[in-house]
Design a protein around this motif. Sequence first.
Motif, short mmCIF file in Angstrom:
data_model
loop_
_atom_site.label_atom_id
_atom_site.label_comp_id
_atom_site.label_asym_id
_atom_site.label_seq_id
_atom_site.Cartn_x
_atom_site.Cartn_y
_atom_site.Cartn_z
N UNK A 93 0.84 -1.20 0.00
CA UNK A 93 0.00 0.00 0.00
C UNK A 93 0.87 1.25 0.00
N UNK A 94 1.90 1.25 0.80
CA UNK A 94 2.81 2.40 0.88
C UNK A 94 3.59 2.56 -0.42
N UNK A 95 4.05 1.44 -0.99
CA UNK A 95 4.76 1.50 -2.27
C UNK A 95 3.89 2.08 -3.38
N UNK A 96 2.59 1.83 -3.29
CA UNK A 96 1.65 2.34 -4.29
C UNK A 96 1.21 3.77 -3.98
N UNK A 97 1.77 4.35 -2.91
CA UNK A 97 1.44 5.72 -2.48
C UNK A 97 -0.05 5.88 -2.22
N UNK A 98 -0.63 4.90 -1.53
CA UNK A 98 -2.04 4.93 -1.18
C UNK A 98 -2.21 5.04 0.32
N UNK A 99 -3.17 5.85 0.73
CA UNK A 99 -3.54 5.89 2.15
C UNK A 99 -4.48 4.72 2.40
N UNK A 100 -4.74 4.44 3.65
CA UNK A 100 -5.72 3.40 3.97
C UNK A 100 -7.07 3.76 3.38
N UNK A 101 -7.42 5.03 3.45
CA UNK A 101 -8.70 5.50 2.91
C UNK A 101 -8.79 5.27 1.40
N UNK A 102 -7.72 5.59 0.68
CA UNK A 102 -7.73 5.42 -0.77
C UNK A 102 -7.83 3.95 -1.17
N UNK A 103 -7.11 3.09 -0.47
CA UNK A 103 -7.19 1.65 -0.77
C UNK A 103 -8.60 1.14 -0.45
N UNK A 104 -9.14 1.57 0.65
CA UNK A 104 -10.49 1.15 1.03
C UNK A 104 -11.50 1.55 -0.03
N UNK A 105 -11.39 2.76 -0.56
CA UNK A 105 -12.30 3.21 -1.61
C UNK A 105 -12.19 2.33 -2.84
N UNK A 106 -10.98 1.97 -3.22
CA UNK A 106 -10.77 1.12 -4.40
C UNK A 106 -11.38 -0.27 -4.21
N UNK A 107 -11.40 -0.74 -2.97
CA UNK A 107 -11.93 -2.08 -2.68
C UNK A 107 -13.39 -2.06 -2.24
N UNK A 108 -13.97 -0.87 -2.14
CA UNK A 108 -15.35 -0.70 -1.69
C UNK A 108 -15.58 -1.28 -0.29
N UNK A 109 -14.65 -0.95 0.61
CA UNK A 109 -14.76 -1.37 2.00
C UNK A 109 -14.44 -0.17 2.89
N UNK A 110 -14.50 -0.36 4.19
CA UNK A 110 -14.21 0.75 5.11
C UNK A 110 -12.71 0.86 5.37
N UNK A 111 -12.27 2.05 5.73
CA UNK A 111 -10.88 2.27 6.10
C UNK A 111 -10.54 1.45 7.34
N UNK A 112 -11.51 1.27 8.21
CA UNK A 112 -11.29 0.51 9.44
C UNK A 112 -10.91 -0.94 9.13
#
Length: 51
Positions: free
Chosen positions: A11-30
Motif C-alpha cells: 500500500x505504501x509502495x503504491x502511495x495509497x492511504x488506507x482510505x484510498x485503498x479502502x475506496x478502491x476495494x469498496x470497504x471501510x478504512x477501518x
Amino acid sequence: MDFHKILKKKRIEAHLSQEELAEQLNISRQSISKWENEKGYPNIETLLKIS
C-alpha cells in the motif's frame, strides 16, 4: 513475511492511504486498519481484488 506486513508495504509502495485503498476495494478504512494490525483478514472476494 506475514499478510499484514505485505499489505502495508505494498500500500505504501503504491502511495495509497488506507482510505484510498479502502475506496478502491469498496470497504471501510477501518477494515484496512484491522488487517494491517493483525486483527483480522479479508474475505476471499476482497483478497482476490487486492491481488
